[in-house]
Design a protein around this motif. Structure first.
Motif, mmCIF file in Angstrom:
data_model
loop_
_atom_site.group_PDB
_atom_site.id
_atom_site.type_symbol
_atom_site.label_atom_id
_atom_site.label_comp_id
_atom_site.label_asym_id
_atom_site.label_seq_id
_atom_site.Cartn_x
_atom_site.Cartn_y
_atom_site.Cartn_z
ATOM 1 N N ARG A 1 -0.823 7.965 8.456
ATOM 2 C CA ARG A 1 -1.668 8.820 9.297
ATOM 3 C C ARG A 1 -1.035 9.164 10.642
ATOM 4 N NH1 ARG A 1 -7.682 6.396 8.116
ATOM 5 N NH2 ARG A 1 -7.640 6.822 5.882
ATOM 6 N N VAL A 2 -0.045 8.402 11.062
ATOM 7 C CA VAL A 2 0.632 8.697 12.318
ATOM 8 C C VAL A 2 1.795 9.652 12.081
ATOM 9 C CG1 VAL A 2 1.963 7.722 14.231
ATOM 10 C CG2 VAL A 2 -0.044 6.510 13.361
ATOM 11 N N MET A 3 2.648 9.334 11.117
ATOM 12 C CA MET A 3 3.844 10.134 10.868
ATOM 13 C C MET A 3 3.576 11.335 9.958
ATOM 14 S SD MET A 3 5.982 8.564 12.749
ATOM 15 C CE MET A 3 7.604 9.133 12.299
ATOM 16 N N GLY A 4 2.498 11.276 9.176
ATOM 17 C CA GLY A 4 2.162 12.392 8.297
ATOM 18 C C GLY A 4 3.021 12.499 7.057
ATOM 19 N N THR A 5 3.708 11.425 6.698
ATOM 20 C CA THR A 5 4.561 11.422 5.510
ATOM 21 C C THR A 5 4.030 10.415 4.497
ATOM 22 O OG1 THR A 5 6.016 9.757 6.492
ATOM 23 C CG2 THR A 5 6.636 12.052 6.814
ATOM 24 N N THR A 6 4.355 10.641 3.238
ATOM 25 C CA THR A 6 3.972 9.705 2.188
ATOM 26 C C THR A 6 4.964 8.552 2.173
ATOM 27 O OG1 THR A 6 3.029 11.485 0.899
ATOM 28 C CG2 THR A 6 3.546 9.455 -0.274
ATOM 29 N N CYS A 7 4.459 7.343 2.102
ATOM 30 C CA CYS A 7 5.342 6.185 2.101
ATOM 31 C C CYS A 7 4.677 5.004 1.408
ATOM 32 C CB CYS A 7 5.733 5.804 3.522
ATOM 33 S SG CYS A 7 4.357 5.272 4.543
ATOM 34 N N THR A 8 5.487 3.991 1.149
ATOM 35 C CA THR A 8 5.009 2.707 0.645
ATOM 36 C C THR A 8 5.272 1.671 1.719
ATOM 37 O OG1 THR A 8 5.484 3.339 -1.632
ATOM 38 C CG2 THR A 8 5.255 0.979 -1.177
ATOM 39 N N MET A 9 4.238 0.929 2.086
ATOM 40 C CA MET A 9 4.378 -0.086 3.121
ATOM 41 C C MET A 9 4.453 -1.471 2.500
ATOM 42 S SD MET A 9 4.448 1.360 6.101
ATOM 43 C CE MET A 9 4.196 -0.035 7.173
ATOM 44 N N GLY A 10 5.349 -2.274 3.036
ATOM 45 C CA GLY A 10 5.450 -3.674 2.661
ATOM 46 C C GLY A 10 4.923 -4.503 3.817
ATOM 47 N N GLY A 11 5.459 -5.669 4.012
ATOM 48 C CA GLY A 11 5.019 -6.561 5.082
ATOM 49 C C GLY A 11 5.463 -6.097 6.451
ATOM 50 N N GLY A 12 4.937 -4.971 6.904
ATOM 51 C CA GLY A 12 5.276 -4.448 8.224
ATOM 52 C C GLY A 12 6.375 -3.417 8.227
ATOM 53 N N PHE A 13 6.929 -3.099 7.063
ATOM 54 C CA PHE A 13 8.027 -2.149 6.965
ATOM 55 C C PHE A 13 7.701 -1.071 5.947
ATOM 56 C CE2 PHE A 13 9.932 -6.336 7.752
ATOM 57 C CZ PHE A 13 10.615 -6.090 8.919
ATOM 58 N N VAL A 14 8.301 0.097 6.121
ATOM 59 C CA VAL A 14 8.295 1.101 5.063
ATOM 60 C C VAL A 14 9.377 0.652 4.089
ATOM 61 C CG1 VAL A 14 8.685 3.512 4.490
ATOM 62 C CG2 VAL A 14 7.590 2.914 6.650
ATOM 63 N N ILE A 15 9.049 0.627 2.798
ATOM 64 C CA ILE A 15 10.044 0.186 1.826
ATOM 65 C C ILE A 15 10.479 1.355 0.965
ATOM 66 C CG2 ILE A 15 9.228 -2.191 1.803
ATOM 67 C CD1 ILE A 15 7.899 -1.576 -0.879
ATOM 68 N N ALA B 1 0.850 -1.198 0.000
ATOM 69 C CA ALA B 1 0.000 0.000 0.000
ATOM 70 C C ALA B 1 0.877 1.235 0.000
ATOM 71 C CB ALA B 1 -0.898 0.004 1.229
ATOM 72 N N SER B 2 0.417 2.290 -0.661
ATOM 73 C CA SER B 2 1.120 3.570 -0.689
ATOM 74 C C SER B 2 0.156 4.676 -0.307
ATOM 75 C CB SER B 2 1.682 3.853 -2.084
ATOM 76 O OG SER B 2 2.698 2.945 -2.404
ATOM 77 N N GLY B 3 0.691 5.699 0.308
ATOM 78 C CA GLY B 3 -0.132 6.843 0.687
ATOM 79 C C GLY B 3 0.470 7.563 1.869
ATOM 80 N N VAL B 4 -0.327 8.399 2.494
ATOM 81 C CA VAL B 4 0.129 9.165 3.647
ATOM 82 C C VAL B 4 -0.038 8.332 4.912
ATOM 83 C CG1 VAL B 4 -0.247 11.240 5.040
ATOM 84 C CG2 VAL B 4 -0.437 11.354 2.548
#
Length: 100
Positions: A23-37, A18-21
């Motif tokens: 909601r906790v950190m307020g930054t745009t990121c891509t999430m993998g299996g429990g990690f920001v990738i 999943a990609s998007g903002v």
């Protein structure tokens, strides 16, 4: 010492789900299996091919499989902004690992 996880687990952890903002950190990121990738704007802390997570107050941990390098910094006070990026960059330089 062997790998702490299989190649299949690494692939799953570093494949974007999943990609998007965030909601906790307020930054745009891509999430993998429990990690920001990928770097998700965190370079040089987490390189484009890496995965990990940064936390509140400057604590961070990441892995850079391409260079067989990992880094973690856990702080007990919310001070020294950017310390994680500076330390990771200095360690990479000392080891001869380029930041992507």
């Amino acid at each position: 010492m062997g790998r702490p996880y299989s190649a299949a687990t690494l692939k799953e952890a570093t494949t974007g789900w999943a990609s998007g903002v965030d909601r906790v950190m307020g930054t745009t990121c891509t999430m993998g299996g429990g990690f920001v990738i990928g770097d998700s704007g965190a370079k040089p802390v987490r390189p484009a091919g890496g995965f990990g997570h940064s936390g509140s107050g400057g604590s961070t941990a990441f892995a850079d499989p391409a260079h067989r390098f990992s880094f973690a910094l856990v702080k007990n006070r919310m001070t020294v902004p950017g310390l994680d990026a500076r330390l990771a960059s200095e360690i990479r330089t000392a080891l001869g690992i380029a930041s992507d």
